[in-house]
Design a protein around this motif. Structure first.
Motif, PDB file in Angstrom:
ATOM      1  N   LEU A  85       0.827  -1.213   0.000  1.00  0.00           N
ATOM      2  CA  LEU A  85       0.000   0.000   0.000  1.00  0.00           C
ATOM      3  C   LEU A  85       0.862   1.265   0.000  1.00  0.00           C
ATOM      4  CD1 LEU A  85      -2.780  -1.045   2.554  1.00  0.00           C
ATOM      5  CD2 LEU A  85      -2.952  -0.935   0.051  1.00  0.00           C
ATOM      6  N   THR A  86       2.021   1.198   0.652  1.00  0.00           N
ATOM      7  CA  THR A  86       2.930   2.343   0.661  1.00  0.00           C
ATOM      8  C   THR A  86       3.421   2.660  -0.745  1.00  0.00           C
ATOM      9  OG1 THR A  86       3.653   1.817   2.906  1.00  0.00           O
ATOM     10  CG2 THR A  86       5.091   3.231   1.615  1.00  0.00           C
ATOM     11  N   VAL A  87       3.699   1.631  -1.539  1.00  0.00           N
ATOM     12  CA  VAL A  87       4.120   1.839  -2.926  1.00  0.00           C
ATOM     13  C   VAL A  87       2.999   2.517  -3.713  1.00  0.00           C
ATOM     14  CG1 VAL A  87       4.850   0.707  -5.055  1.00  0.00           C
ATOM     15  CG2 VAL A  87       5.700  -0.116  -2.858  1.00  0.00           C
ATOM     16  N   VAL A  88       1.762   2.096  -3.483  1.00  0.00           N
ATOM     17  CA  VAL A  88       0.615   2.720  -4.157  1.00  0.00           C
ATOM     18  C   VAL A  88       0.522   4.191  -3.791  1.00  0.00           C
ATOM     19  CG1 VAL A  88      -1.901   2.719  -4.356  1.00  0.00           C
ATOM     20  CG2 VAL A  88      -0.662   0.551  -4.285  1.00  0.00           C
ATOM     21  N   LEU A  89       0.721   4.500  -2.521  1.00  0.00           N
ATOM     22  CA  LEU A  89       0.669   5.895  -2.072  1.00  0.00           C
ATOM     23  C   LEU A  89       1.776   6.727  -2.700  1.00  0.00           C
ATOM     24  CD1 LEU A  89      -0.265   5.573   1.687  1.00  0.00           C
ATOM     25  CD2 LEU A  89      -1.506   6.872  -0.038  1.00  0.00           C
ATOM     26  N   CYS A  90       2.963   6.147  -2.806  1.00  0.00           N
ATOM     27  CA  CYS A  90       4.070   6.846  -3.466  1.00  0.00           C
ATOM     28  C   CYS A  90       3.685   7.192  -4.898  1.00  0.00           C
ATOM     29  CB  CYS A  90       5.323   5.987  -3.417  1.00  0.00           C
ATOM     30  SG  CYS A  90       6.733   6.670  -4.319  1.00  0.00           S
ATOM     31  N   PHE A  91       3.090   6.234  -5.593  1.00  0.00           N
ATOM     32  CA  PHE A  91       2.651   6.481  -6.966  1.00  0.00           C
ATOM     33  C   PHE A  91       1.637   7.629  -7.022  1.00  0.00           C
ATOM     34  CE2 PHE A  91      -0.590   5.868 -10.210  1.00  0.00           C
ATOM     35  CZ  PHE A  91       0.168   5.836 -11.368  1.00  0.00           C
ATOM     36  N   LEU A  92       0.673   7.619  -6.115  1.00  0.00           N
ATOM     37  CA  LEU A  92      -0.359   8.658  -6.116  1.00  0.00           C
ATOM     38  C   LEU A  92       0.234  10.036  -5.824  1.00  0.00           C
ATOM     39  CD1 LEU A  92      -3.234   6.785  -4.217  1.00  0.00           C
ATOM     40  CD2 LEU A  92      -3.068   7.241  -6.679  1.00  0.00           C
ATOM     41  N   LEU A  93       1.180  10.091  -4.882  1.00  0.00           N
ATOM     42  CA  LEU A  93       1.809  11.369  -4.544  1.00  0.00           C
ATOM     43  C   LEU A  93       2.587  11.929  -5.728  1.00  0.00           C
ATOM     44  CD1 LEU A  93       3.009  10.606  -0.917  1.00  0.00           C
ATOM     45  CD2 LEU A  93       1.693  12.630  -1.575  1.00  0.00           C
ATOM     46  N   VAL A  94       3.448  11.092  -6.315  1.00  0.00           N
ATOM     47  CA  VAL A  94       4.281  11.562  -7.417  1.00  0.00           C
ATOM     48  C   VAL A  94       3.418  11.911  -8.634  1.00  0.00           C
ATOM     49  CG1 VAL A  94       6.168  10.957  -8.988  1.00  0.00           C
ATOM     50  CG2 VAL A  94       6.256  10.246  -6.593  1.00  0.00           C
ATOM     51  N   SER A  95       2.390  11.113  -8.876  1.00  0.00           N
ATOM     52  CA  SER A  95       1.491  11.396  -9.993  1.00  0.00           C
ATOM     53  C   SER A  95       0.824  12.750  -9.826  1.00  0.00           C
ATOM     54  CB  SER A  95       0.443  10.287 -10.097  1.00  0.00           C
ATOM     55  OG  SER A  95      -0.467  10.554 -11.148  1.00  0.00           O
ATOM     56  N   ARG A  96       0.432  13.043  -8.615  1.00  0.00           N
ATOM     57  CA  ARG A  96      -0.231  14.323  -8.346  1.00  0.00           C
ATOM     58  C   ARG A  96       0.750  15.486  -8.498  1.00  0.00           C
ATOM     59  NH1 ARG A  96      -5.103  15.051  -6.293  1.00  0.00           N
ATOM     60  NH2 ARG A  96      -5.650  17.133  -5.577  1.00  0.00           N
ATOM     61  N   MET A 125       8.034  -1.649  13.006  1.00  0.00           N
ATOM     62  CA  MET A 125       6.990  -0.625  13.087  1.00  0.00           C
ATOM     63  C   MET A 125       7.164   0.460  12.034  1.00  0.00           C
ATOM     64  SD  MET A 125       8.186   1.417  16.533  1.00  0.00           S
ATOM     65  CE  MET A 125       7.942  -0.056  17.524  1.00  0.00           C
ATOM     66  N   GLU A 126       8.336   0.505  11.386  1.00  0.00           N
ATOM     67  CA  GLU A 126       8.551   1.520  10.366  1.00  0.00           C
ATOM     68  C   GLU A 126       7.589   1.380   9.193  1.00  0.00           C
ATOM     69  OE1 GLU A 126      11.634   2.062  13.045  1.00  0.00           O
ATOM     70  OE2 GLU A 126      10.979   0.175  12.139  1.00  0.00           O
ATOM     71  N   THR A 127       7.186   0.162   8.870  1.00  0.00           N
ATOM     72  CA  THR A 127       6.293  -0.031   7.721  1.00  0.00           C
ATOM     73  C   THR A 127       4.926   0.594   7.954  1.00  0.00           C
ATOM     74  OG1 THR A 127       7.466  -2.031   7.019  1.00  0.00           O
ATOM     75  CG2 THR A 127       5.232  -1.739   6.214  1.00  0.00           C
ATOM     76  N   PRO A 128       4.210   0.281   9.040  1.00  0.00           N
ATOM     77  CA  PRO A 128       2.927   0.968   9.249  1.00  0.00           C
ATOM     78  C   PRO A 128       3.098   2.463   9.490  1.00  0.00           C
ATOM     79  CG  PRO A 128       3.475  -0.411  11.146  1.00  0.00           C
ATOM     80  CD  PRO A 128       4.426  -0.771  10.055  1.00  0.00           C
ATOM     81  N   ALA A 129       4.199   2.854  10.152  1.00  0.00           N
ATOM     82  CA  ALA A 129       4.426   4.284  10.384  1.00  0.00           C
ATOM     83  C   ALA A 129       4.652   5.007   9.071  1.00  0.00           C
ATOM     84  CB  ALA A 129       5.623   4.474  11.316  1.00  0.00           C
ATOM     85  N   LEU A 134       3.019   8.842   4.634  1.00  0.00           N
ATOM     86  CA  LEU A 134       2.697   9.188   3.248  1.00  0.00           C
ATOM     87  C   LEU A 134       1.207   9.452   3.065  1.00  0.00           C
ATOM     88  CD1 LEU A 134       4.916   6.936   0.942  1.00  0.00           C
ATOM     89  CD2 LEU A 134       5.383   9.189   1.916  1.00  0.00           C
ATOM     90  N   SER A 135       0.365   8.710   3.789  1.00  0.00           N
ATOM     91  CA  SER A 135      -1.084   8.948   3.704  1.00  0.00           C
ATOM     92  C   SER A 135      -1.419  10.361   4.169  1.00  0.00           C
ATOM     93  CB  SER A 135      -1.835   7.915   4.550  1.00  0.00           C
ATOM     94  OG  SER A 135      -1.603   6.606   4.118  1.00  0.00           O
ATOM     95  N   GLY A 136      -0.804  10.775   5.269  1.00  0.00           N
ATOM     96  CA  GLY A 136      -1.046  12.119   5.783  1.00  0.00           C
ATOM     97  C   GLY A 136      -0.612  13.198   4.807  1.00  0.00           C
ATOM     98  N   TRP A 137       0.550  13.003   4.165  1.00  0.00           N
ATOM     99  CA  TRP A 137       1.016  14.012   3.212  1.00  0.00           C
ATOM    100  C   TRP A 137       0.149  14.058   1.956  1.00  0.00           C
ATOM    101  CZ3 TRP A 137       3.511  18.012   4.491  1.00  0.00           C
ATOM    102  CH2 TRP A 137       4.431  17.983   5.533  1.00  0.00           C
ATOM    103  N   LEU A 138      -0.400  12.924   1.547  1.00  0.00           N
ATOM    104  CA  LEU A 138      -1.325  12.947   0.412  1.00  0.00           C
ATOM    105  C   LEU A 138      -2.560  13.772   0.763  1.00  0.00           C
ATOM    106  CD1 LEU A 138      -2.105  12.031  -2.418  1.00  0.00           C
ATOM    107  CD2 LEU A 138      -3.054   9.939  -1.405  1.00  0.00           C
ATOM    108  N   LEU A 139      -3.033  13.624   1.983  1.00  0.00           N
ATOM    109  CA  LEU A 139      -4.179  14.427   2.425  1.00  0.00           C
ATOM    110  C   LEU A 139      -3.824  15.910   2.494  1.00  0.00           C
ATOM    111  CD1 LEU A 139      -5.631  12.082   5.193  1.00  0.00           C
ATOM    112  CD2 LEU A 139      -6.769  12.748   3.059  1.00  0.00           C
TER     113      LEU A 139
END
Length: 489
Positions: A85-96, A125-129, A134-139
């Motif tokens: 899911l983190t990889v997906v978020l990275c894609f969404l951030l960079v795409s935006r 714990m680094e993975t969920p953190a 990244l989710s917060g920064w997308l928001l």
């Protein structure tokens, strides 16, 4: 799909068991039973409970059970999903920020990055953190693109709550979320003060709930004491873990040695500051805020390496943000110097290919020495056999077990009537175990290896059969080889 495949393959054998994994699995098991985190009967507040609560819920829902090491291996599958899911978020951030093509390249690199794969392939714990960061920064980016009104206010609070989840998972993420956000208020008015305050207000909520539970159980004094130690460790005033605690280990030499496995990851770690500085001067607010995110995160990483608790997991969020900020910086460079487009494109392609190759190498390696050693001892040794353990990971991952105990010196091995001793070469040689490195030399000359496994994480994991006559003779002659840590004799 690429990210999921990389993380699914070899999830239980590509990385040797790490001590933190076993500890976190045991704590998650406690939380699944409605208990507060503790270690050896003492409350544990060094890290907040976000990841423990998540994994505790998984344990409860799926009915997982067993020794903490077995639980850790099972719970690695959770981070497999979160890392994807983190990889997906990275894609969404960079795409935006800069478009689809750069987002695809960034996604491929993050999907296969060998360092990120190692972290996502363990119960860390680094993975969920990182996912929450990244989710917060997308928001936040959605907020900056929204008009004033209730919808924007809801997004601001939501961004704050997600940042709060990151912080309640790992306190250090405050430096990757709130610090850049507040800096953005003053840097070219990138983020309005009102927006920052609403995000900040939302971020406080998860941690406030956590503190209220701690206070309700009368444990605030213990919380303050442990957090104070944690802050001192983070700034480097107290050195308890990481490379800076072991002066015998040359960090530069270690990095060069690991470059063949994590070369692309190290490059991204370095790019985080450079790319962040470039992006911070963008005329576009959303790019500037990501630039500040990258710049501050990179500086925190550099500080931790040279002065703080230089633990490798601190680099996780640095790699994540570098893969968001570097495409932004690259796009800005191309816009300034169009003739560099070919160079930038070639560099990005080379980086993606090299990352894919290193990622394949990282996931295809077999590196489960401690699990194999345990299985060998359970299957081949008599039930009455006494085995001396010499490492911190060995203690947490293999105990309790009848006849096995920590015996990290020749004296303790003799007094404990040990018949066998288990060593992990690399941690002991670098000063991370209980036993002194000299114990390995003595065993090589005076004991018989009955099990050996060689892997990139722990080096040679060896079970030695002791010669009682040689052991007794060495101790009687004053050759005890005392341990270097742990309070053992």
């Amino acid at each position: 799909m690429l990210a999921l495949v990389f993380r699914l393959f070899g999830v239980e054998r590509a990385n040797d068991v790490f001590i933190d994994e076993v500890t976190y699995a045991e704590i998650a098991q406690q939380v699944s039973h409605g208990q507060l985190p503790s270690i050896l009967g003492n409350p544990f507040f060094l890290h907040p409970p976000g990841s423990f609560a998540l994994n505790g819920l998984v344990i409860r829902v799926l009915g997982l059970e067993g020794h903490p090491m077995d639980l850790a291996l099972q719970l690695r599958w959770v981070n497999t999903i979160l890392g994807t899911l983190t990889v997906v978020l990275c894609f969404l951030l960079v795409s935006r920020l800069v478009g689809t093509v750069p987002a695809v390249v960034a996604g491929v690199i993050l999907a296969s990055d060998p360092f990120v794969l190692r972290m996502d392939g363990r119960l860390m714990m680094e993975t969920p953190a990182g996912l929450a960061v990244l989710s917060g920064w997308l928001l936040v980016l959605l907020v900056l693109d929204s008009k004033a009104g209730r919808r924007r206010a809801r997004r601001e609070v939501a961004a704050g709550l997600v940042f709060g989840l990151a912080i309640v998972t790992k306190d250090m993420t405050a430096a990757f979320t709130l610090a850049p956000l507040l800096a953005a208020v003053f840097w070219r008015r990138t983020v309005p003060m009102a927006t920052a305050l609403r995000v900040l207000a939302g971020s406080i909520v998860p941690y406030a709930i956590y503190l209220s539970v701690v206070a309700a159980n009368g444990l605030l004094p213990q919380f303050v004491e442990q957090k104070s130690v944690g802050v001192l460790r983070m700034v480097g005033a107290v050195q308890m873990t990481g490379f800076n605690t072991t002066p015998k280990v040359d960090l530069t030499a270690r990095l060069l040695d690991m470059a063949s496995r994590f070369g692309t990851s190290y490059l991204l770690l370095g790019l985080s500051i450079v790319a962040g500085a470039v992006a911070a001067f963008s005329p576009v607010a959303s790019r500037r805020v990501i630039g500040l995110f990258s710049l501050i995160t990179g500086f925190v990483g550099v500080y931790s390496v040279f002065f703080g608790a230089a633990e490798e997991q601190f680099g996780y969020c640095v790699v994540l943000v570098a893969l968001v900020s570097t495409p932004v910086a690259a796009a800005m460079v191309v816009s300034w110097r169009a003739r560099l487009r070919g160079v930038v494109t070639a560099a990005a392609a080379a980086m993606a290919v090299l990352s894919l190759l290193l990622g394949i190498q990282a996931r295809s390696v077999v590196d489960d020495g401690l699990v194999r050693a345990r299985d060998f001892m359970n299957a081949e040794l008599p039930e009455s056999a006494t085995v001396g353990l010499t490492s911190v990971t060995g203690e947490f991952a293999l105990l309790p077990h009848r006849g096995w105990e920590v015996l990290p010196s020749l004296l303790s091995l003799r007094d404990g009537n040990a018949q066998y001793v288990l060593t992990q070469g690399r941690p002991l040689k670098e000063g991370y175990g209980f036993a002194a490195p000299e114990l390995l030399n003595w065993l090589q000359e005076n004991a018989q290896p009955v099990f050996t496994f060689t892997g990139p994480t722990s080096g040679d994991t060896v079970l030695w059969k002791l010669d009682r006559m040689k052991l007794d003779a060495a101790v009687s002659q004053g050759q005890t080889i005392p341990p270097v840590s742990g309070g053992y004799r």
